[in-house]
Design an enzyme around this catalytic site. Sequence first.
Site, mmCIF file in Angstrom:
data_model
loop_
_atom_site.group_PDB
_atom_site.id
_atom_site.type_symbol
_atom_site.label_atom_id
_atom_site.label_comp_id
_atom_site.label_asym_id
_atom_site.label_seq_id
_atom_site.Cartn_x
_atom_site.Cartn_y
_atom_site.Cartn_z
ATOM 1 N N HIS A 82 59.764 34.120 2.527
ATOM 2 C CA HIS A 82 60.830 34.735 3.315
ATOM 3 C C HIS A 82 61.096 34.007 4.619
ATOM 4 O O HIS A 82 62.185 34.089 5.175
ATOM 5 C CB HIS A 82 60.494 36.205 3.625
ATOM 6 C CG HIS A 82 60.679 37.103 2.459
ATOM 7 N ND1 HIS A 82 59.715 37.275 1.505
ATOM 8 C CD2 HIS A 82 61.732 37.861 2.072
ATOM 9 C CE1 HIS A 82 60.160 38.123 0.589
ATOM 10 N NE2 HIS A 82 61.383 38.482 0.893
ATOM 11 N N GLY A 83 60.114 33.314 5.132
ATOM 12 C CA GLY A 83 60.350 32.614 6.388
ATOM 13 C C GLY A 83 59.088 31.989 6.911
ATOM 14 O O GLY A 83 57.976 32.397 6.560
#
Lengths: 416, 363
Positions: free
Chosen positions: A260-261
Site C-alpha cells: 500500500h505504501g
Amino acid sequence: MIGSLLIRAKLSPAARFAALTAGVAGDLLVLGYFKYAGFLAANLNALVSTQLTVNILLPVGISFYTFTQIAFLVDAHRGEVARYQLPYYALFVTYFPHLIAGPILHHKDVIPQFEQERSKRPDPHLVRCGLIIFSIGLFKKTCIADAIQPFVALGFGPTPPSFDQAWIGALAYTFQLYFDFSGYSDMAIGISLMFGIFLPLNFNSPYKAKNIIDFWRRWHMTLSQFLRDYLYIPLGGNRRGIVLRYVNLMVTMALGGLWHGAAWTFIAWGVLHGAYLCVNHAWNRYGPSIPPKLAGPANIAAFALTFLSVAVAWVFFRADSITSAIAIVSRMARPDLFVYGDRERLAAAYVIIFGLIAFLAPNTQQLLGYDHASRKVGISFADNVTSSRLFYAAACLLAFGILGIQKHSEFIYFRF
Amino acid sequence: MTEAKFLVVALCVIGVVAGFNFVVDPLQIFHPARFYRPVYPSEERMHNAGLIRSQTFDTVLMGDSIALHVRSSEVDEHLGTHSVKLVMSGAASREQNFVLEVALTRHPTRVLWEMNDSTFVDSPEIDALPYFPADLYRKNLKGMAGYLFNLETGREAAWSILRSWKPLRRLSYALMRAGYLKYDNNDLNELNTFDPALVASSYNAKRSLAAYKYYSIPGNRQRLSAGYSYDALVRNFERDAFQFIQGHSDTNFTIYFAPFSMVQYAAMRDFGTPDMLSTFYRFNAYALQRLAQLPNVTVFDFRDDSEISHNLDNFADAIHHSPAIGVLLLSRIANGENRVEKADPARSIERLKRQIDAYTLPQ
C-alpha cells in the site's frame, strides 16, 4: 517478452525459472524504484546518517498493474496461460477503468472476455446496468466519502485528540475509506460493463464480516486473492505445520501492508492484520464451540469485535507516523478526556448515518444482481428497466454524484 | 432510448438544483438576497466575490490580515465614507490587485489600502493559487458552473432559507459552530472582526516577544527571509500597485503602512539574512518615492510611530496590531497625521532605520 518466452519457447525447467525470476525481478525493480527508493533512503539516512535525497514522482496505479503482470508471469511459468494475442495482452494491462485503483485483474478472467465477439458490440442492457453501477459508485465517492472526510481530521489533526475525537476520527476514516474505495471500484466495474466486460468484485459489504478471515474475503477481494495465490501459497501456505502457517500469514500481510505504501505505518497495519488472522485461525482451531443457544449474541459480539479491530488497524493505515498512530490509539482508551462539542456531535451523527448505510444497506452487486462468475447482471429488470425504481433512483444518484464533485477530491487509493 | 431517459432524469435533477441555487444565490453573485436575511462565509476570498456585486459602496478597504479586524462602520465613521471591506488574510499583492480590479468596475471613488512589504514578496499569478476562486470573480462559465452546479451551494442556499424559520434557527447555529455550514456570519459589519473579550489575552508583550523567540530558533530563521529579494519586491510592487493605481487615475487611493512591533525589525536584524534589513530600507524608500509620483495617491506611514511600535502590548505577534490601534490609525488618517510628504517621501523610513539601530529588546 518474458511472458511470450515462457508460453511459446521450449525451455528447460532451470531456464524457465531463470526467465521467471528475471521477469518478476524486473517488475519489482520498477515498482521498487518508483515506490520504495525514497523510503529506503529515509531509513538509510536514519540508520547511518547519510544525506541521501530521493525525489521520484509515483506513477498512478503502479502497484495495480505491476501485480497484474507478476500474476501473468507466474501463471505463464506454471503453464496456466493460453497463447493470447499481443493486442489483447496490452489491452489487459492498460485497461483504463481499473488502471489507477483496481480491481487487480487476472488474465484468465479478463483476456477471454476481450476475445469474445459479443464484447465487441455494445449491449444495451449491459450499458444500462453499467450506468447504474457507475452512478452508485460516483455517489458513494462524492456524496458520502467526501462528506465525511472533514471529520477525519478530528482524530488525525496536528494536536492530540480527545477520547471522542479519536474514536470519531478513526470511525470517520473507516467509513470514508470504504465508500471512497468501493465507490471507485463500482465506477470501474460500471464503466467496464458498458464495454461488455465483467470486472471482478472488489468489495462485498466488508463491515458486515463476523471475523477477520471473513473480512478479508470481503475487503479488497482481488488483492486478497492475489496475496493468497502468489505469496501465501508459494510461501508454503498451511501445508508446513501450524507454526509456519502463522509465520506465512504474518509475512504475507506485512508485505500486503507494504504494497500500500512505503511507510512503517502500512507495515504496522499489515502486521496487525496478520496478528488478527493468526488469532482468528487459532480461535477456530483451539477455541470453544459456541452452543446454539448463544449463537445470536456470539454473532453480534463477533461482528462488533471484528469491526472495532478493523477500525483500530485503520488508525495505523491513516496516521502520519507510528508515533502519532500510537498516540491516537492511546487516546481511544482514555474516556476521561471527553470534549463532545458541536463539531463532535455533528461528526458523530455523520458516522452513525454512514455506519448504518454500511451495515444495513444492500451493496451494489446485491442491488443489481451482478454475478461476475456467470457474467449476469440485472436479470430482474432485463426486460423493462425503465419500470424499475432503481433506474430512476440511480439517475438521481448520478445527478447528486456530479453535483457533489469538489475541486480537490482525489480517490484515496490513487496513491497506492 | 432508455439510456437517454436515464440521462434526461439526471440532467433534470441537476437543473433543479442549479435553478434553486440561482434563485436563492447565497453568495449574492447574481442578485442581492431577496427573501431571506443574507449570511456570509467567513472565508474572505469567497465572500468578497459576492460583496463586490451585492453591496453599494463608494470606498473599498483593501489589505491583508493586518487590516482584517477593521470594521466598515469604523472606516465610515472616521472618513465619512460608505465602505465595503475586501481585506483578505494572507493575501499577496496579486490577489489584492485582482480583487480591486473587479471592485473598481463598481466605480468607487476611493480605495483605502493597507500595504506592507511582505505582500510583495511572493505574488504568483492568480490562476496558480488553488484556493482562490478567480472564476467566481470573473463570472465566467467555469466559475458560474462551479457555483451553481454544486451541492455545497445548494446546502448553504437551503439553510439560508431554513434558518429564517425560528424552530430551525438554533440548529443552524449549532451546524455553523460545528463547521457544517460555511456561511456563518449574518452581520456584515462584524465579519472577521475580533471578539473584544479576547483582546487582552491576545495582544500583549508576552506574545510579541514569543515571535522573536520563534525566529531565534535556527530552523525557523529561513521563514523570516524566504524569498525576500529586492528585485521580486520591486517587480510585484510595480505590477500590482504602481501600474494598477496609475491605470485608475479617476480613483483616489489612500495607502497606509501600518505599524509593526519593533520585535519584527529586531528579528530581521538579528536573524534575517545579512542583507534583509538593507533590502527592506531600499525597497520601502523606492515604493514611497514611486507612490509620491502619483497624483491620485495619499500615503500614510505609521511604521516609525514609536509610541505604537515600541509598546509591545499593542501586538498579538511581531506584526499584527490590536483592533484599538486599527481605529487609532483611522482617526489619524482622518486628521492627516503621519502623512508622507511628497517632497521627501522616504523620511519615515530613515527615522525607522535610526529606531531599529538603537532598539534593544526589553528583558
